[in-house]
Write a protein that holds these residues in place. Sequence first.
Motif, PDB file in Angstrom:
ATOM      1  N   GLU A   1       9.092   8.535   3.197  1.00  0.00           N
ATOM      2  CA  GLU A   1       9.678   8.403   4.659  1.00  0.00           C
ATOM      3  C   GLU A   1       8.866   7.272   5.422  1.00  0.00           C
ATOM      4  O   GLU A   1       7.440   7.971   5.420  1.00  0.00           O
ATOM      5  CB  GLU A   1      10.321   9.609   5.327  1.00  0.00           C
ATOM      6  CG  GLU A   1      10.761   9.365   6.907  1.00  0.00           C
ATOM      7  CD  GLU A   1      11.126  10.321   7.829  1.00  0.00           C
ATOM      8  OE1 GLU A   1      12.068  10.454   8.274  1.00  0.00           O
ATOM      9  OE2 GLU A   1      10.469  11.429   7.454  1.00  0.00           O
ATOM     10  N   SER A   2       9.195   6.083   5.923  1.00  0.00           N
ATOM     11  CA  SER A   2       8.298   5.588   6.811  1.00  0.00           C
ATOM     12  C   SER A   2       7.748   6.254   8.084  1.00  0.00           C
ATOM     13  O   SER A   2       8.716   7.037   8.714  1.00  0.00           O
ATOM     14  CB  SER A   2       8.851   4.280   7.202  1.00  0.00           C
ATOM     15  OG  SER A   2       9.849   4.385   8.031  1.00  0.00           O
ATOM     16  N   PRO A   3       6.742   5.945   8.696  1.00  0.00           N
ATOM     17  CA  PRO A   3       6.238   6.672   9.913  1.00  0.00           C
ATOM     18  C   PRO A   3       7.136   6.229  11.059  1.00  0.00           C
ATOM     19  O   PRO A   3       7.441   7.001  12.060  1.00  0.00           O
ATOM     20  CB  PRO A   3       4.907   6.267  10.294  1.00  0.00           C
ATOM     21  CG  PRO A   3       4.344   5.382   9.008  1.00  0.00           C
ATOM     22  CD  PRO A   3       5.490   5.224   8.117  1.00  0.00           C
ATOM     23  N   GLU A   4       7.656   5.221  11.112  1.00  0.00           N
ATOM     24  CA  GLU A   4       8.556   4.587  12.166  1.00  0.00           C
ATOM     25  C   GLU A   4       9.864   5.424  12.199  1.00  0.00           C
ATOM     26  O   GLU A   4      10.254   5.960  13.024  1.00  0.00           O
ATOM     27  CB  GLU A   4       8.783   3.287  11.946  1.00  0.00           C
ATOM     28  CG  GLU A   4       7.751   2.144  12.312  1.00  0.00           C
ATOM     29  CD  GLU A   4       6.932   1.918  11.026  1.00  0.00           C
ATOM     30  OE1 GLU A   4       7.071   2.447   9.944  1.00  0.00           O
ATOM     31  OE2 GLU A   4       6.148   1.004  11.034  1.00  0.00           O
ATOM     32  N   ASP A   5      10.370   5.678  10.728  1.00  0.00           N
ATOM     33  CA  ASP A   5      11.804   6.467  10.796  1.00  0.00           C
ATOM     34  C   ASP A   5      11.213   7.781  11.022  1.00  0.00           C
ATOM     35  O   ASP A   5      12.283   8.489  11.888  1.00  0.00           O
ATOM     36  CB  ASP A   5      12.222   6.503   9.120  1.00  0.00           C
ATOM     37  CG  ASP A   5      12.784   4.809   8.915  1.00  0.00           C
ATOM     38  OD1 ASP A   5      13.070   4.079   9.694  1.00  0.00           O
ATOM     39  OD2 ASP A   5      13.053   4.708   7.696  1.00  0.00           O
ATOM     40  N   ALA A   6      10.256   8.255  10.659  1.00  0.00           N
ATOM     41  CA  ALA A   6       9.917   9.723  11.110  1.00  0.00           C
ATOM     42  C   ALA A   6       9.754   9.787  12.630  1.00  0.00           C
ATOM     43  O   ALA A   6      10.282  10.943  12.992  1.00  0.00           O
ATOM     44  CB  ALA A   6       8.695  10.300  10.443  1.00  0.00           C
TER      45      ALA A   6
ATOM     46  N   ARG B   1       0.721  14.302   7.498  1.00  0.00           N
ATOM     47  CA  ARG B   1       0.933  13.259   8.454  1.00  0.00           C
ATOM     48  C   ARG B   1       2.265  13.529   9.432  1.00  0.00           C
ATOM     49  O   ARG B   1       3.109  14.147   9.094  1.00  0.00           O
ATOM     50  CB  ARG B   1       1.385  12.006   7.552  1.00  0.00           C
ATOM     51  CG  ARG B   1       0.145  11.364   6.817  1.00  0.00           C
ATOM     52  CD  ARG B   1       0.534  10.183   6.102  1.00  0.00           C
ATOM     53  NE  ARG B   1      -0.829   9.603   5.379  1.00  0.00           N
ATOM     54  CZ  ARG B   1      -1.459   8.713   5.807  1.00  0.00           C
ATOM     55  NH1 ARG B   1      -1.256   8.289   7.105  1.00  0.00           N
ATOM     56  NH2 ARG B   1      -2.596   8.469   5.157  1.00  0.00           N
ATOM     57  N   SER B   2       1.887  13.167  10.792  1.00  0.00           N
ATOM     58  CA  SER B   2       2.904  13.377  11.803  1.00  0.00           C
ATOM     59  C   SER B   2       3.213  11.860  12.538  1.00  0.00           C
ATOM     60  O   SER B   2       2.163  11.099  12.524  1.00  0.00           O
ATOM     61  CB  SER B   2       2.320  14.453  12.633  1.00  0.00           C
ATOM     62  OG  SER B   2       3.330  14.910  13.269  1.00  0.00           O
ATOM     63  N   ALA B   3       4.452  11.978  12.875  1.00  0.00           N
ATOM     64  CA  ALA B   3       4.487  10.197  13.570  1.00  0.00           C
ATOM     65  C   ALA B   3       5.501  10.912  14.895  1.00  0.00           C
ATOM     66  O   ALA B   3       6.367  11.717  14.964  1.00  0.00           O
ATOM     67  CB  ALA B   3       5.247   9.389  12.655  1.00  0.00           C
ATOM     68  N   GLY B   4       5.121  10.017  15.880  1.00  0.00           N
ATOM     69  CA  GLY B   4       6.067  10.419  17.028  1.00  0.00           C
ATOM     70  C   GLY B   4       6.114   9.249  18.105  1.00  0.00           C
ATOM     71  O   GLY B   4       5.552   8.213  17.839  1.00  0.00           O
TER      72      GLY B   4
END
Length: 164
Positions: free
Chosen positions: A51-56, A5-8
């Motif tokens: 880790e939450s996606p928002e934090d990431a 998973r990746s978040a941005g």
Amino acid sequence: MPVKRSAGLLLFRRTAEDLVEVLIGHMGGPFWSARTEAAWSIPKGEYEPEESPEDAARREFEEELGLPAPEGEWVALGDARQANGKLVTIWAVEADLDPERVVPGSFSMEWPRGSGVLQEFPEIDRVGWYDVEAARPLLVAGQRVFLDRLAERLDGGGPEEPGA
């Protein structure tokens, strides 16, 4: 095997001509140096389940651009599965950022391959503001859907829940 998973975070701004521009980065390293089309990305990165996606997204923005994520309302653009199988979650924030202030993070890799020599490369070697239509061919194909979703949200349509 768990899905990567990746978040941005995709920054956008409105110009005096009422165009929407997005801030994207050209991927660093030897594989991307000679490419322009499909060689740019939304600042994002992988994260682990704890880790939450928002934090990431916030962490990756700072790691890739060397600047804290700007304050503002986060607009959920949902998830999209990339060609490599990774699930990417993106938010948009209306903010301005001077590309000259960017100090990209770096990564190490063996280059040339098989040489045994580790070299450092910037994660993103340049950033720029592009109107949505100019950004479309620059972005890697799997991220272009986020431009469509941003346009929908700005036009007042579409859901704002992650995964939409």
